[in-house]
Each structure stands twice: as structure tokens, then as C-alpha cells.
Write a protein that holds these residues in place. Structure first.
Motif, PDB file in Angstrom:
ATOM      1  N   ALA A   1      -6.653  -1.796   0.797  1.00  0.00           N
ATOM      2  CA  ALA A   1      -6.820  -2.744  -0.305  1.00  0.00           C
ATOM      3  C   ALA A   1      -7.649  -2.145  -1.440  1.00  0.00           C
ATOM      4  N   ARG A   2      -7.300  -2.542  -2.642  1.00  0.00           N
ATOM      5  CA  ARG A   2      -8.129  -2.220  -3.803  1.00  0.00           C
ATOM      6  C   ARG A   2      -9.187  -3.301  -3.945  1.00  0.00           C
TER       7      ARG A   2
ATOM      8  N   GLU B   1       2.286   2.457  -6.251  1.00  0.00           N
ATOM      9  CA  GLU B   1       1.998   3.466  -5.230  1.00  0.00           C
ATOM     10  C   GLU B   1       2.976   3.381  -4.068  1.00  0.00           C
ATOM     11  N   GLN B   2       3.407   2.157  -3.745  1.00  0.00           N
ATOM     12  CA  GLN B   2       4.274   1.952  -2.591  1.00  0.00           C
ATOM     13  C   GLN B   2       5.733   2.319  -2.879  1.00  0.00           C
TER      14      GLN B   2
ATOM     15  N   CYS C   1      -4.615  -4.383 -10.770  1.00  0.00           N
ATOM     16  CA  CYS C   1      -4.763  -3.639  -9.511  1.00  0.00           C
ATOM     17  C   CYS C   1      -3.561  -3.843  -8.606  1.00  0.00           C
ATOM     18  N   TYR C   2      -3.039  -5.071  -8.569  1.00  0.00           N
ATOM     19  CA  TYR C   2      -1.875  -5.347  -7.728  1.00  0.00           C
ATOM     20  C   TYR C   2      -0.665  -4.545  -8.188  1.00  0.00           C
ATOM     21  N   ASN C   3      -0.441  -4.497  -9.490  1.00  0.00           N
ATOM     22  CA  ASN C   3       0.696  -3.733 -10.022  1.00  0.00           C
ATOM     23  C   ASN C   3       0.541  -2.243  -9.724  1.00  0.00           C
TER      24      ASN C   3
ATOM     25  N   VAL D   1      -3.941  -7.183  -0.561  1.00  0.00           N
ATOM     26  CA  VAL D   1      -3.633  -5.984  -1.349  1.00  0.00           C
ATOM     27  C   VAL D   1      -4.785  -5.688  -2.306  1.00  0.00           C
ATOM     28  N   VAL D   2      -5.396  -6.770  -2.831  1.00  0.00           N
ATOM     29  CA  VAL D   2      -6.528  -6.658  -3.754  1.00  0.00           C
ATOM     30  C   VAL D   2      -7.579  -7.681  -3.347  1.00  0.00           C
TER      31      VAL D   2
END
Length: 261
Positions: free
Chosen positions: A166-167, A259-260, A252-254, A129-130
Motif C-alpha cells: 500500500a501507498r 504499476e500493476q 496515489c491510487y492511479n 491500496v492507499v
């Protein structure tokens, strides 16, 4: 004392370094030819071990993954977190992966385990994800500063494509004592990466990518006291490094989770 312009830096190779004459160069090539089989075997073994570390648990990954990618700083960060449970990143439902390759390089022409480009397919298989990247210091003195910058941008673009959506966080290069001769080059690369992130360069970084200046106190007149061997961070500063990287990756994960939803 003024530093020399970046355009005047030369790419150093073994022949230029030793100024060998033609006879010496031929002897060097002969020795290299004789040793290449043995060295190649060792390189393959090292690459397979690094690859095994990246792949470990790939097929069983069910939790969302946050991947730290880079050189020995990343490997040591993983070791520090394993030995200091209170320093573990949050949130706990994330599978935190540390893909640290000793001597990792952004030189795409390297054909050994240090070439970080070799690991892109395996990183992509983790479906992170990141991704946080910390790399570039091992190439100082081998590549020109603008070549290192260019290769980091290429690496980021390839990861952005392979690991979409991914960010990606690009960490700054550190100015450690053993690389003090290249301080100007490190500062130049960091400043240019910041411009790329802000969209002030001719070729801005992809969206979902940002630049991060780790807040660990390794810059300034007392910076040398933060290193145990002129290269690696001591425990106290490694704790700050872990916390700083954890802050930006958790952020970034949060954001990705929101977004999801």
C-alpha cells in the motif's frame, strides 16, 4: 515572545498537574482502583464499537480499498461525504473507507479504544491500496513533540509492513484554536515529517510513503473562522478538506494502478 525549546516540554500526568502530596496521591490511587473495573468495562464496549466500524464489510470487500485513518476529523469526513453526494471521491470503483476514532492517539502505552495501534490488523485485513493518516493532535500536551513525531513514524512503518504494498500518505497536523498553546509543537512535527519524507532525516520514511499538507486554509490570521467549536472544521472548510484528501489519495491510487499494468 520566544517559545520555549521543545526539550523543555514536560510530559504532563494527573499527579504533576495537581501537585498532590503523598496523602493525596494515595487517595487518588484508591479512587482509581475502585473505579477501574467500571471504566474498563466502558472502555471495552467503546473499543468493540470502533472495531466493528473498521471491520464492517471486510470479508465482502471486492473493490480496491482506499482507507482514511485517524481521529474525529476522519470520522466527520466520512459523515460529510455521506451527506453531500456531490463531494464523493473518484474513481467510483474504489471502496472508500473512513476509520475515524474519536480521540485517537499515537501513544502506544494507552490501553483503550483511542490507541490507533490496536487497529492495524483490521486495517491490514482491508488490503488497502492507499492509506491516508491524519493523527497526532490529541497527543499534544500529553506527549513531548519529539515523542509524537517518533510514534507517528513507528505507526507509518508498521502500516507499511502490515499493508505492503500500500501507498501511505501522512497528513499534516492542524493548528486549531483549542490547541493554540501547542502551535510551535505542531509546526515542529509537520516540518520534521516533511524532512522525513524528503529523506533529509537520519531515519527517512519508507518508500511509497509521502507527506501531505492539506490545502484547506486553516492556517494564518483568519484560521479561527474555519472551526465550529475550536476543534472541528465547519462545513465549508470540511468540503475543502475532503477535496484535498481526495486529490492526493486518487493520485496515489492511479499511480498504483499504473504499476500493476
Amino acid at each position: 515572545m520566544m517559545s520555549k525549546p521543545y526539550s523543555s516540554y514536560k510530559k504532563i500526568n494527573s499527579f504533576e498537574r495537581s501537585n498532590l502530596n503523598e496523602k493525596g496521591r494515595k487517595r487518588g490511587r484508591d479512587l482509581w482502583q475502585a473505579q477501574i473495573g467500571h471504566v474498563g468495562r466502558l472502555v471495552n464496549i467503546k473499543y468493540e464499537r470502533c472495531l466493528a466500524g473498521v471491520l464492517r464489510g471486510t470479508r465482502s470487500v471486492k473493490m480496491p480499498v482506499v482507507a482514511f485513518v485517524g481521529h474525529s476529523y476522519i470520522r466527520r469526513m466520512g459523515e460529510y461525504v455521506a451527506n453531500h453526494p456531490s463531494s464523493k471521491h473518484s474513481p467510483p470503483e474504489v471502496n472508500w473507507r473512513y476509520i475515524g476514532i474519536g480521540g485517537a492517539s499515537v501513544d502506544p502505552e494507552r490501553h483503550d479504544w483511542r490507541n490507533v495501534f490496536h487497529y492495524i490488523p483490521q486495517i491490514s485485513a482491508l488490503r488497502p491500496v492507499v492509506i491516508l493518516i491524519h493523527i497526532g493532535e490529541n497527543d499534544l500536551g500529553r506527549l513531548l513533540p519529539h515523542e509524537i513525531l517518533h510514534n507517528i513514524v513507528i505507526l507509518v512503518n508498521r502500516l507499511a509492513i502490515s499493508c505492503r504494498p500500500a501507498r501511505i500518505v501522512v497528513g499534516q497536523m492542524f493548528d486549531f484554536p483549542n490547541n493554540r498553546a501547542w502551535s510551535d509543537a505542531s509546526k515542529y512535527i509537520n516540518d520534521e515529517l516533511f524532512k522525513y519524507w524528503r529523506g533529509e532525516a537520519n531515519q527517512p520514511l519508507p518508500t511509497r510513503v509521502q507527506f501531505w499538507r492539506q490545502k484547506v486554509g486553516v492556517f494564518g490570521p483568519e484560521a479561527a473562522s474555519h472551526f465550529i467549536d475550536g476543534v472541528h472544521l465547519d462545513d465549508r472548510t470540511m468540503g475543502r478538506y475532503v477535496a484535498s484528501n481526495g486529490t492526493i489519495t486518487s493520485r496515489c491510487y492511479n499511480a498504483a494502478r499504473r504499476e500493476q499494468q
